[in-house]
Motif scaffolding. Sequence first.
Motif, PDB file in Angstrom:
ATOM      1  N   VAL A   1       0.773  -1.085   0.016  1.00  0.00           N
ATOM      2  CA  VAL A   1      -0.005  -0.068  -0.040  1.00  0.00           C
ATOM      3  C   VAL A   1       0.844   1.126  -0.074  1.00  0.00           C
ATOM      4  N   VAL A   2       1.792   1.271   0.817  1.00  0.00           N
ATOM      5  CA  VAL A   2       2.799   2.472   0.995  1.00  0.00           C
ATOM      6  C   VAL A   2       3.443   2.812  -0.237  1.00  0.00           C
ATOM      7  N   GLN A   3       4.124   1.700  -0.641  1.00  0.00           N
ATOM      8  CA  GLN A   3       5.003   1.810  -2.005  1.00  0.00           C
ATOM      9  C   GLN A   3       4.086   2.204  -3.193  1.00  0.00           C
ATOM     10  N   ALA A   4       2.910   1.326  -3.472  1.00  0.00           N
ATOM     11  CA  ALA A   4       2.105   2.090  -4.294  1.00  0.00           C
ATOM     12  C   ALA A   4       1.587   3.222  -4.375  1.00  0.00           C
ATOM     13  N   THR A   5       1.260   3.710  -3.238  1.00  0.00           N
ATOM     14  CA  THR A   5       0.965   5.292  -2.967  1.00  0.00           C
ATOM     15  C   THR A   5       1.832   6.018  -3.199  1.00  0.00           C
ATOM     16  N   ASN A   6       3.083   5.717  -2.988  1.00  0.00           N
ATOM     17  CA  ASN A   6       4.508   6.577  -3.367  1.00  0.00           C
ATOM     18  C   ASN A   6       4.659   6.681  -4.718  1.00  0.00           C
ATOM     19  N   GLU A   7       4.363   5.632  -5.477  1.00  0.00           N
ATOM     20  CA  GLU A   7       4.592   5.446  -7.060  1.00  0.00           C
ATOM     21  C   GLU A   7       3.482   6.230  -7.598  1.00  0.00           C
ATOM     22  N   MET A   8       2.356   6.133  -7.136  1.00  0.00           N
ATOM     23  CA  MET A   8       1.121   6.923  -7.543  1.00  0.00           C
ATOM     24  C   MET A   8       1.661   8.382  -7.320  1.00  0.00           C
ATOM     25  N   VAL A   9       1.826   8.906  -6.416  1.00  0.00           N
ATOM     26  CA  VAL A   9       2.129  10.319  -6.036  1.00  0.00           C
ATOM     27  C   VAL A   9       3.225  10.648  -7.029  1.00  0.00           C
ATOM     28  N   ASP A  10       4.368   9.916  -7.536  1.00  0.00           N
ATOM     29  CA  ASP A  10       5.524  10.301  -8.335  1.00  0.00           C
ATOM     30  C   ASP A  10       4.704  10.372  -9.647  1.00  0.00           C
ATOM     31  N   ARG A  11       3.894   9.587  -9.999  1.00  0.00           N
ATOM     32  CA  ARG A  11       3.245   9.727 -11.385  1.00  0.00           C
ATOM     33  C   ARG A  11       2.426  10.890 -11.499  1.00  0.00           C
ATOM     34  N   SER A  12       1.608  11.266 -10.543  1.00  0.00           N
ATOM     35  CA  SER A  12       0.858  12.306 -10.203  1.00  0.00           C
ATOM     36  C   SER A  12       1.786  13.603 -10.525  1.00  0.00           C
ATOM     37  N   PHE A  13       2.653  13.895  -9.951  1.00  0.00           N
ATOM     38  CA  PHE A  13       3.426  15.066 -10.073  1.00  0.00           C
ATOM     39  C   PHE A  13       4.037  15.189 -11.729  1.00  0.00           C
ATOM     40  N   ARG A  14       4.034  14.180 -12.265  1.00  0.00           N
ATOM     41  CA  ARG A  14       4.311  13.980 -13.755  1.00  0.00           C
ATOM     42  C   ARG A  14       3.227  14.246 -14.579  1.00  0.00           C
ATOM     43  N   ARG A  15       2.003  14.369 -14.132  1.00  0.00           N
ATOM     44  CA  ARG A  15       0.699  14.605 -14.626  1.00  0.00           C
ATOM     45  C   ARG A  15       0.270  13.360 -15.584  1.00  0.00           C
TER      46      ARG A  15
ATOM     47  N   TYR B   1      -2.189  11.108 -14.486  1.00  0.00           N
ATOM     48  CA  TYR B   1      -3.268  10.841 -14.358  1.00  0.00           C
ATOM     49  C   TYR B   1      -4.298  12.092 -14.611  1.00  0.00           C
ATOM     50  N   ASP B   2      -5.482  11.839 -15.267  1.00  0.00           N
ATOM     51  CA  ASP B   2      -6.532  12.924 -15.674  1.00  0.00           C
ATOM     52  C   ASP B   2      -7.343  13.253 -14.556  1.00  0.00           C
ATOM     53  N   SER B   3      -7.429  12.587 -13.563  1.00  0.00           N
ATOM     54  CA  SER B   3      -8.543  12.959 -12.340  1.00  0.00           C
ATOM     55  C   SER B   3      -8.050  12.404 -11.103  1.00  0.00           C
ATOM     56  N   PRO B   4      -8.359  12.752  -9.878  1.00  0.00           N
ATOM     57  CA  PRO B   4      -8.049  12.151  -8.706  1.00  0.00           C
ATOM     58  C   PRO B   4      -8.578  10.963  -8.444  1.00  0.00           C
ATOM     59  N   PHE B   5      -9.782  10.597  -9.018  1.00  0.00           N
ATOM     60  CA  PHE B   5     -10.374   9.262  -9.156  1.00  0.00           C
ATOM     61  C   PHE B   5      -9.296   8.355  -9.666  1.00  0.00           C
ATOM     62  N   GLU B   6      -8.675   8.708 -10.870  1.00  0.00           N
ATOM     63  CA  GLU B   6      -8.127   7.631 -11.578  1.00  0.00           C
ATOM     64  C   GLU B   6      -6.610   7.556 -10.866  1.00  0.00           C
ATOM     65  N   ALA B   7      -6.332   8.629 -10.107  1.00  0.00           N
ATOM     66  CA  ALA B   7      -5.015   8.358  -9.287  1.00  0.00           C
ATOM     67  C   ALA B   7      -5.226   7.341  -8.273  1.00  0.00           C
ATOM     68  N   VAL B   8      -6.020   7.616  -7.572  1.00  0.00           N
ATOM     69  CA  VAL B   8      -6.545   6.822  -6.457  1.00  0.00           C
ATOM     70  C   VAL B   8      -6.594   5.136  -6.884  1.00  0.00           C
ATOM     71  N   GLY B   9      -7.216   4.990  -8.005  1.00  0.00           N
ATOM     72  CA  GLY B   9      -7.895   3.676  -8.566  1.00  0.00           C
ATOM     73  C   GLY B   9      -6.153   3.012  -8.966  1.00  0.00           C
ATOM     74  N   ALA B  10      -5.356   3.853  -9.206  1.00  0.00           N
ATOM     75  CA  ALA B  10      -4.053   3.261  -9.704  1.00  0.00           C
ATOM     76  C   ALA B  10      -3.319   2.828  -8.525  1.00  0.00           C
ATOM     77  N   ILE B  11      -3.572   3.132  -7.451  1.00  0.00           N
ATOM     78  CA  ILE B  11      -2.756   2.755  -6.212  1.00  0.00           C
ATOM     79  C   ILE B  11      -3.091   1.159  -6.116  1.00  0.00           C
ATOM     80  N   PHE B  12      -4.348   0.558  -6.432  1.00  0.00           N
ATOM     81  CA  PHE B  12      -4.575  -0.802  -6.474  1.00  0.00           C
ATOM     82  C   PHE B  12      -3.752  -1.420  -7.576  1.00  0.00           C
ATOM     83  N   GLU B  13      -3.996  -0.836  -8.738  1.00  0.00           N
ATOM     84  CA  GLU B  13      -3.173  -1.272 -10.068  1.00  0.00           C
ATOM     85  C   GLU B  13      -1.781  -1.496  -9.666  1.00  0.00           C
TER      86      GLU B  13
END
Length: 146
Positions: free
Chosen positions: A81-95, A97-109
């Motif tokens: 969970v922590v490492q996936a969230t960290n990766e999602m945040v990294d990807r979010s800063f690189r734009r 994801y198109d929406s916050p919901f897509e970013a949160v869903g990406a944590i699980f992926e």
Amino acid sequence: MPTAARLVAAICLAAVAWFASEAVKPLFPEGTDFGSFNMVNVVLGLLVGWFILGSRSGRGYASGISNGFTSVIALTFWALVVQATNEMVDRSFRRFYDSPFEAVGAIFEIGLEYGQKMLDPTVIAILLVGGILAGIVAEIAGQRWK
């Protein structure tokens, strides 16, 4: 309440987290920047060891083995969970994801992707053997230093 069993369990699970982290690294593409991957997992190992494994010590060796196994499962879950969230945040800063919901869903992926990489026999062996040994050692500490 601080006890010797909690301290020993925290140290043991932190060591398991370190060795498992080192075993996972070769499974990722060459050149992957891991940053503070090991240290984050060690801190998670300390927390899971203190709050889950250490708090359940003193109930016998069979229970210690079971608690060690349960603690490793909890450690793996929280690390993913922590490492996936960290990766999602990294990807979010690189734009990415198109929406916050897509970013949160990406944590699980991302967590599932990382979890599949962890299905390596070496990683599983380190987690299982390390968890069982941590449970036994925490049980010994709990019985010895009451």
